[in-house]
Design a protein around this motif. Structure first.
Motif, PDB file in Angstrom:
ATOM      1  N   ALA A   8       0.605  -1.053  -0.005  1.00 12.20           N
ATOM      2  CA  ALA A   8       0.074  -0.076   0.099  1.00 12.20           C
ATOM      3  C   ALA A   8       0.829   1.432   0.063  1.00 12.20           C
ATOM      4  O   ALA A   8       0.469   2.203  -0.760  1.00 12.20           O
ATOM      5  N   PHE A   9       1.938   1.351   0.568  1.00 15.54           N
ATOM      6  CA  PHE A   9       2.996   2.446   0.665  1.00 15.54           C
ATOM      7  C   PHE A   9       3.324   2.610  -0.703  1.00 15.54           C
ATOM      8  O   PHE A   9       3.472   4.007  -1.056  1.00 15.54           O
ATOM      9  N   LYS A  10       3.695   1.580  -1.665  1.00 12.19           N
ATOM     10  CA  LYS A  10       4.301   1.956  -2.843  1.00 12.19           C
ATOM     11  C   LYS A  10       3.245   2.522  -3.708  1.00 12.19           C
ATOM     12  O   LYS A  10       3.457   3.447  -4.545  1.00 12.19           O
ATOM     13  N   ILE A  11       1.931   1.698  -3.633  1.00 15.78           N
ATOM     14  CA  ILE A  11       0.855   2.457  -4.458  1.00 15.78           C
ATOM     15  C   ILE A  11       0.525   3.742  -3.930  1.00 15.78           C
ATOM     16  O   ILE A  11       0.346   4.635  -4.883  1.00 15.78           O
ATOM     17  N   CYS A  12       0.451   4.100  -2.665  1.00 18.22           N
ATOM     18  CA  CYS A  12       0.063   5.418  -2.489  1.00 18.22           C
ATOM     19  C   CYS A  12       1.310   6.423  -2.861  1.00 18.22           C
ATOM     20  O   CYS A  12       0.871   7.811  -3.239  1.00 18.22           O
ATOM     21  N   GLN A  13       2.521   6.073  -2.789  1.00 18.73           N
ATOM     22  CA  GLN A  13       3.392   6.895  -3.366  1.00 18.73           C
ATOM     23  C   GLN A  13       3.226   7.115  -4.777  1.00 18.73           C
ATOM     24  O   GLN A  13       3.499   8.373  -5.131  1.00 18.73           O
ATOM     25  N   GLU A  14       3.036   6.339  -5.389  1.00 16.84           N
ATOM     26  CA  GLU A  14       2.833   6.551  -6.884  1.00 16.84           C
ATOM     27  C   GLU A  14       1.384   7.441  -7.124  1.00 16.84           C
ATOM     28  O   GLU A  14       1.679   8.193  -8.072  1.00 16.84           O
ATOM     29  N   LYS A  15       0.411   7.159  -6.338  1.00 16.71           N
ATOM     30  CA  LYS A  15      -0.758   8.153  -6.474  1.00 16.71           C
ATOM     31  C   LYS A  15      -0.431   9.361  -6.186  1.00 16.71           C
ATOM     32  O   LYS A  15      -0.780  10.642  -6.869  1.00 16.71           O
ATOM     33  N   ILE A  16       0.313   9.731  -4.995  1.00 16.01           N
ATOM     34  CA  ILE A  16       1.085  11.040  -4.619  1.00 16.01           C
ATOM     35  C   ILE A  16       1.588  11.482  -5.830  1.00 16.01           C
ATOM     36  O   ILE A  16       1.403  12.919  -6.155  1.00 16.01           O
ATOM     37  N   ARG A  64      -8.618  15.222  -1.409  1.00 16.28           N
ATOM     38  CA  ARG A  64      -9.726  14.424  -1.612  1.00 16.28           C
ATOM     39  C   ARG A  64      -9.989  13.496  -2.787  1.00 16.28           C
ATOM     40  O   ARG A  64     -10.351  12.438  -2.921  1.00 16.28           O
ATOM     41  N   GLU A  65      -8.976  13.982  -3.934  1.00 16.34           N
ATOM     42  CA  GLU A  65      -8.863  13.141  -5.221  1.00 16.34           C
ATOM     43  C   GLU A  65      -8.223  11.730  -4.880  1.00 16.34           C
ATOM     44  O   GLU A  65      -8.350  10.786  -5.486  1.00 16.34           O
ATOM     45  N   LEU A  66      -7.041  12.320  -4.052  1.00 14.71           N
ATOM     46  CA  LEU A  66      -6.108  10.953  -3.815  1.00 14.71           C
ATOM     47  C   LEU A  66      -6.813  10.049  -2.913  1.00 14.71           C
ATOM     48  O   LEU A  66      -6.811   8.665  -3.150  1.00 14.71           O
ATOM     49  N   VAL A  67      -7.780  10.456  -2.006  1.00 20.41           N
ATOM     50  CA  VAL A  67      -8.768   9.569  -1.142  1.00 20.41           C
ATOM     51  C   VAL A  67      -9.510   8.667  -2.107  1.00 20.41           C
ATOM     52  O   VAL A  67      -9.772   7.349  -1.980  1.00 20.41           O
TER      53      VAL A  67
END
Length: 289
Positions: free
Chosen positions: A85-93, A127-130
């Protein structure tokens, strides 16, 4: 009196009380309990103990069960999910071009919520990230902005003393630390000398403060007027820990200061320790949480 056990959910986190429901639970156990965040697995740090009723917030939530092999396997599976999840969130950020630094990811034990901890200089519209993350993980998402002290507590590291961070090893809660403490401990008010890796005042200033306050009560301060066996003088230097003073004698103002111990002088008029307003303003950022 009420029987409790103490449970901690992080290495150096706060200890919470739960009811053991009459079951004998040792500090080597892990237990499954219900918290405000949902069902969690925590480490028992206080085994069965009786405490006074005014030390707890009633009613205590009961322990659901001592963690089984299946529970421990679930816990390990969650740790693996957190890394992914950390890797995925980093990509989304990066995709959303948000100026935020992801610090940690945490799954609740039952997987009903994922918490993403981050730091940022100001407020972030995520908000869009969530929405993006919720679409990937199909569960409740919470983004929580934390301060630099919390970041250091989560990540860990070595302090200027060469030892692991206090906040990451044994300090359960952050305590207020002030510039005045550094001044009373005769430390240089150089930011690089009194601040930790987080850029804030070192936590150790707080838990050493009691000892310094006790010594300040029995030790003349710089500028104090004292009586020595050779006459009156003014204290020009103090070593609080050893109790050694340097006193400029009024009868010999041009001579080298007399060296003596605090128990060898009598205080005629003590001085006080003050922090210059200009210094306080300049260093005020070090006191922020």
């Amino acid at each position: 009196m009420t029987e409790i056990i103490g449970v901690r959910f992080k290495n150096a986190g706060k200890t919470y009380y739960f009811s053991p429901k009459g079951e004998k639970i040792t500090s080597a156990d892990k237990v499954i309990v219900e918290t405000a965040r949902g069902v969690e697995c925590g480490d028992v740090v206080i085994s069965n103990r009786q405490v006074e009723d005014d030390k707890i917030i009633a009613p205590l939530k009961p322990v659901i069960r001592i963690a089984t092999e299946k529970d421990l396997a679930q816990l390990e599976a969650n740790r693996q999910k957190e890394r992914e999840a950390f890797k995925i969130c980093q990509e989304k950020i990066t995709k959303h071009k948000l100026e935020m630094n992801l610090v940690d990811v945490e799954y609740t034990f039952d997987g009903n919520k994922i918490l993403f901890y981050f730091t940022a200089d100001g407020r972030i519209d995520f908000r869009e990230l969530v929405k993006d993350l919720a679409g990937v993980f199909r569960t409740r998402i919470e983004l929580r902005q934390i301060g630099v002290r919390d970041e250091s507590k989560m990540l860990g590291g070595l302090g200027v003393c060469g030892r692991p961070f206090c906040c990451n090893t044994f300090l359960g809660d952050f305590q207020p630390v002030s510039i005045k403490m550094a001044k009373e401990q005769s430390l240089s008010l150089n930011p690089t000398k009194i601040s930790g890796t987080c850029g804030r005042l070192m936590c150790c200033l707080k838990y050493e403060q009691d000892a310094y306050e006790s010594l300040l009560k029995i030790t003349p301060k710089n500028g104090a007027l004292v009586q020595t066996d050779e006459g009156a003088g003014t204290v020009v230097d103090v070593n609080l820990l050893t109790g050694v003073l340097k006193v400029s004698l009024h009868s010999r103002p041009d001579a080298a200061p007399k060296v003596c111990k605090r128990n060898e002088v009598k205080i005629i008029k003590d001085s006080s320790i003050r922090v210059d307003k200009a210094e306080l303003k300049e260093l005020s950022n070090l006191e922020k949480e």
